[in-house]
Structures are given as structure tokens and as C-alpha cells.
Motif scaffolding. Structure first.
Motif, PDB file in Angstrom:
ATOM      1  N   ILE A   1      -1.306  -2.644  -6.034  1.00 59.70           N
ATOM      2  CA  ILE A   1      -2.433  -1.339  -6.289  1.00 59.70           C
ATOM      3  C   ILE A   1      -1.308  -0.652  -7.456  1.00 59.70           C
ATOM      4  CG2 ILE A   1      -3.805   1.057  -6.082  1.00 59.70           C
ATOM      5  CD1 ILE A   1      -4.426  -0.502  -3.534  1.00 59.70           C
ATOM      6  N   TYR A   2      -0.712  -0.521  -7.731  1.00 62.72           N
ATOM      7  CA  TYR A   2       1.020   0.297  -8.688  1.00 62.72           C
ATOM      8  C   TYR A   2       0.816  -0.522 -10.367  1.00 62.72           C
ATOM      9  CZ  TYR A   2       4.253   3.780 -10.094  1.00 62.72           C
ATOM     10  OH  TYR A   2       5.138   4.948 -10.905  1.00 62.72           O
TER      11      TYR A   2
ATOM     12  N   VAL B   1       1.301  -3.686   4.238  1.00 65.62           N
ATOM     13  CA  VAL B   1       1.167  -2.421   3.664  1.00 65.62           C
ATOM     14  C   VAL B   1       1.847  -1.702   2.423  1.00 65.62           C
ATOM     15  CG1 VAL B   1       1.409   0.343   4.382  1.00 65.62           C
ATOM     16  CG2 VAL B   1      -0.106  -1.202   5.712  1.00 65.62           C
TER      17      VAL B   1
ATOM     18  N   GLN C   1       8.120  -1.699  -1.473  1.00 64.49           N
ATOM     19  CA  GLN C   1       6.960  -1.170  -2.177  1.00 64.49           C
ATOM     20  C   GLN C   1       8.253  -0.663  -3.414  1.00 64.49           C
ATOM     21  OE1 GLN C   1       4.228   1.834   0.787  1.00 64.49           O
ATOM     22  NE2 GLN C   1       4.980   3.394  -0.412  1.00 64.49           N
ATOM     23  N   GLU C   2       8.823   0.658  -2.591  1.00 65.05           N
ATOM     24  CA  GLU C   2       9.232   1.786  -4.206  1.00 65.05           C
ATOM     25  C   GLU C   2       9.726   1.018  -5.048  1.00 65.05           C
ATOM     26  OE1 GLU C   2       8.160   5.129  -3.985  1.00 65.05           O
ATOM     27  OE2 GLU C   2       6.263   4.454  -2.413  1.00 65.05           O
TER      28      GLU C   2
ATOM     29  N   LYS D   1       7.504  -0.794  -7.253  1.00 65.65           N
ATOM     30  CA  LYS D   1       7.349   0.435  -8.132  1.00 65.65           C
ATOM     31  C   LYS D   1       8.610   0.625  -9.169  1.00 65.65           C
ATOM     32  CE  LYS D   1       3.973   2.935  -5.098  1.00 65.65           C
ATOM     33  NZ  LYS D   1       4.090   4.052  -4.334  1.00 65.65           N
TER      34      LYS D   1
ATOM     35  N   HIS E   1       0.966  -3.817  -0.436  1.00 66.55           N
ATOM     36  CA  HIS E   1      -1.272  -3.350  -0.478  1.00 66.55           C
ATOM     37  C   HIS E   1      -0.224  -2.833  -1.604  1.00 66.55           C
ATOM     38  CE1 HIS E   1      -4.128  -1.303  -0.204  1.00 66.55           C
ATOM     39  NE2 HIS E   1      -4.534  -0.888  -0.237  1.00 66.55           N
ATOM     40  N   HIS E   2       0.396  -1.206  -1.327  1.00 69.29           N
ATOM     41  CA  HIS E   2       0.609  -0.693  -2.526  1.00 69.29           C
ATOM     42  C   HIS E   2       1.415  -0.339  -4.025  1.00 69.29           C
ATOM     43  CE1 HIS E   2      -1.348   2.669   0.169  1.00 69.29           C
ATOM     44  NE2 HIS E   2      -0.464   2.749   1.347  1.00 69.29           N
TER      45      HIS E   2
END
Length: 213
Positions: free
Chosen positions: A131-132, A124, A84-85, A88, A127-128
Motif C-alpha cells: 500500500i505504501y 500483514v 514492512q518498515e 518503506k 500488505h502495508h
């Protein structure tokens, strides 16, 4: 030639991406590595590399790059920080360096992680990250394969924005799809799912515009 940064280049799918792009007359792969001892993997293949850690500052990583493929993964051990991060951070670096196209290797189920009991935290995180990327302003393609296998590639897939059933697909065929969508005119700002099927990869991608959402 354009330069494409490959995050996850040392992984099973990433290595296949590197091998495909080595043969491309248009795109030079640049392998992103995290450890010094990974240099030899790519030096032996005469592939350029750059040091970068998805859990650290990546502000330098996209300098002089044209495109990015995110095919990295934590293997389930650090999904928030890496899947996730880390994604990003790489997206932010891509924005800062005006990357032409960002290809995200996601997963079937990432659109509805609340329904996925298995690998819930991973879904999850993906998913994030997806979206990002969509909200970043970058040109992107988000590819969501079914369960990955180490079978030989068939060059044939089933593709839809949302497939009706779960399925599997070889890493070899996923790598082919990811390298195909690096092309400027292919699947821009699209999100789709893929599993093994009966349609040639190139033909499946050509028909994307006719698919129902």
C-alpha cells in the motif's frame, strides 16, 4: 546503462536476479549488502555493491540509481522492521532520488492478510508495504508469487491480477519476472499474482492489459 539496486541480493531469489542482470546489456545490477563479509560474493562476480541495512537509515542508498528491486526478507524473524518498515525506508529513498521504477517482490495473500492464518504477521507486513508503494507516487510493479520453490525454472507461468487458486512457482521463474518488469514499458503501476503455468513469461506480461481486475 541503467543501474538497478537489488535489495535482498544475498538471498536465494536475489542471487538469481543478480545472475540474470549480469547478462543484460541495458541494466547493471548493484547488490545491496548488510555485512562486510558479503562483499566477496559480488566482487568475485565483478558485480558492484553498496552497503545498506533495511533496519537503518537508507537516505544514501539510491543515489545514482535508476531502478530498484525489493527482494529482501527477514525470514520471519523481524517482519515489521524489515519486510514492512525496511521496505518503506527504501521507498522513501527512491522517492527522494526520483527512481524511475520500483519492483516489489510481495506474496500471494498480501491483499487479504486477515484470511491468512499461516504467516499472518508476514502477510500483514507485506500488505502495508504494498500500500505504501502504491501511494508513494513512484512508478511501480508489485509481483505476488505463490509458494516459492527451488525447482528449475520453466519460463512458463500463470498470471492474473487475482488468481483463483493458490499454487507454487520456482524462484528462478520469479527472478525472470522481476527482471522483465524492470523494462520501462512493462507492467507499470500494476499488481499481479503468479504461479507456475503454461504461458511464456514474456507473453503473459504482454497480455496484462487485457486481464480483468
Amino acid at each position: 546503462m541503467e543501474k538497478a539496486l537489488i535489495a535482498g541480493a544475498t538471498g536465494a531469489t536475489g542471487k538469481k536476479i543478480i545472475n540474470l542482470l549480469k547478462e543484460s546489456p541495458y541494466i547493471e545490477p548493484i547488490a545491496m549488502i548488510r555485512k562486510e563479509d558479503q562483499k566477496s560474493i559480488f566482487e568475485d562476480q565483478k558485480v558492484q555493491w553498496i552497503m545498506g541495512d533495511l533496519a537503518q537509515d537508507l537516505s544514501h542508498i539510491c543515489e545514482n540509481m535508476d531502478k530498484v528491486i525489493f527482494a529482501a526478507g527477514s525470514g520471519g524473524t523481524n517482519v515489521v522492521e524489515v519486510d514492512q518498515e525496511g521496505a518503506k525506508r527504501l521507498i522513501d529513498a527512491s522517492v527522494s532520488n526520483n527512481i524511475k521504477k520500483f519492483i516489489m517482490l510481495s506474496s500471494m495473500g498480501a491483499d487479504q492478510p486477515e484470511e491468512m492464518e499461516e504467516l499472518h504477521d508476514y502477510m500483514v507486513a507485506k500488505h502495508h508495504a504494498d500500500i505504501y508503494l502504491r501511494n508513494s507516487g513512484l512508478n511501480y510493479t508489485i509481483v505476488r508469487p505463490g509458494a516459492l520453490t527451488n525447482d528449475s525454472g520453466t519460463q512458463h507461468i500463470q498470471l492474473s491480477h487475482k488468481l483463483k487458486e493458490q499454487g507454487s512457482i520456482s524462484r528462478a521463474d520469479v527472478a525472470h519476472v522481476l527482471t522483465k518488469v524492470l523494462q520501462d514499458d512493462t507492467a507499470n503501476k500494476e499488481t499481479f499474482e503468479i504461479v507456475t503455468g503454461d504461458t511464456l513469461i514474456g507473453k503473459a506480461l504482454e497480455t496484462m492489459s487485457t486481464l480483468e481486475m
